[in-house]
Enzyme design. Sequence first.
Site, PDB file in Angstrom:
ATOM      1  N   THR A  32     -29.708   6.423 -59.930  1.00 55.78           N
ATOM      2  CA  THR A  32     -28.876   6.685 -58.753  1.00 55.78           C
ATOM      3  C   THR A  32     -29.755   7.183 -57.617  1.00 55.78           C
ATOM      4  OG1 THR A  32     -26.905   7.194 -60.061  1.00 55.78           O
ATOM      5  CG2 THR A  32     -26.949   8.023 -57.814  1.00 55.78           C
ATOM      6  N   PHE A  80     -29.962   9.159 -54.133  1.00 50.90           N
ATOM      7  CA  PHE A  80     -29.271  10.199 -53.377  1.00 50.90           C
ATOM      8  C   PHE A  80     -29.933  10.358 -52.006  1.00 50.90           C
ATOM      9  CE2 PHE A  80     -28.499  11.078 -57.789  1.00 50.90           C
ATOM     10  CZ  PHE A  80     -27.241  11.661 -57.864  1.00 50.90           C
TER      11      PHE A  80
END
Length: 398
Positions: free
Chosen positions: A281, A283
Site C-alpha cells: 500500500t 501512503f
Amino acid sequence: MALKANPIWVYAKTPHFHVGVPDLGSRPRVFALDFRGLNKWEYCCVGVSAQTPQRAISPVEDEKPTHGVESSGAIQRLSDMELTGFHKDLNLLPKPLSATELSSPSCDGSKVRVAYQGIPGAYSESAARKAYPKCETVPCEQFEAAFKAVELWLVDKAVLPIENSVGGSIHRNYDLLLRHRLHIVGEVQLVINHCLLGLPGVRKEELIRVLSHPQALAQCEMTLSNLGMVRVSTDDTAGAAQVIYLNGERDTGAVASAEAAQIYGLDILSEKIQDDDDNITRFLILAREPIIAGTDRPYKTSIVFTLEEGPGMLFKALAVFALRDINLTKIESRPQRKRPLRIVDDSNKGSAKYFDYLFYIDFEASMAEERAQLALGHLQEFARFIRVLGCYPMDTIL
C-alpha cells in the site's frame, strides 16, 4: 506581527482571485513569488494577511474547502506509553477523532503528531511510524477527520493510503486532496502482511466466521474460501480485532496485522494469508506547508487538471510530458462530483452527455526544473484548470 504567506500552486483558465488581487479578465495568469529563480508554476502567494490566511477561490467546485467545524470534547491521549503490548483496559488507548468533534490537545511539542485513519493497530498507524519513528500517532475515525486535524493545527502531518497494489486506488482520498488545501510532502510504501487472528487457545479450524475490512477480505479470498469461513465486513482491520476481543466470540476470527494481535491480546493463527505476496500500500504524507522544490536531487510532482472539450485532448495533455522526457508514474481519472456530466450539442446528431473528468498525474521532475515549467505551460493550452498538489524529493519515499 509578521505577515504569513500561504503558498499554493494553481492555474485557472478563468481565475477568480477575490482577495486583494485585481480582476485580470479571462487571460491566463499566474501570481507568483520568485523562489530560487523560478519563473512560472512556483508557490503562488495570494491573500497575504497578518491574521487569518485567505485562499484563492477555485473555479473547480470539487475543490472548495470545508468550513464550520465545531470543536467539542477532548482528545484522550496515551501518556508515556508505547502501543507495543496488550492493553486489558482499552480505555487507555487513544480515541479516534471524528470530523465533527475536533478539539485542541495538550501537546508539549516534543514529538511530531501524525494523524491516520483507524484505531491503534491499523496498517495506517504502521505507515505513520515508518515515516516518523518517534512520532505521536493520532487516530481519526474518517479520512476527512485526518485532513481537518492537519488544517486545524491539531497535528503536524497526516499519513493516508492512496493506492494498493492489489485493491487499486483509494478514490475517497483523491477527492479529498482536491477539496482540502494540504500539500503532499512525501510517500510511504508499506508491505501488507494479513494475519488470521483469534482468541487465545482457539484453533483456526474452530472458526466459523471472520471479520475485517472489505479490501482485506478480498485480498485473502482464496485462503478464507479454503477454510470455509463466512466473511463479515467491518470499518477497518484493527477494529475487527478489537471486536473479537470485546465480544469474546471463540468461533469468530479477524484478518488484521500482527500489531493488532499484540494490542488486543489475540493469537496469530496464520500469517501471510493474502493471495498475493506482493501486497503493498502506498501512503501519502500531507502537511500544511509545501516543500520548496530544488534541483539538487530527483523530485516527484503530483498535479490535478481538467481538460477542454475536443478530440485527442488527453493525448495532447500527456504528450507535453513525453516531449520533454518526463516520466509519468501514475495517472488517475475521477468524475467531477458537482458537475459530472458535460453536454455537447451537435446539430447533426443532437445533444450528447459525457462525464467531465479530473485527471491526477504523478511525474518524475521538480517544479524548479525548466522542463517541468515548460510542460505545465504547454498543458495550459488544453486545460481549464491545473493545480500542483505537491513536489517532494524522491529519496524521501520510504
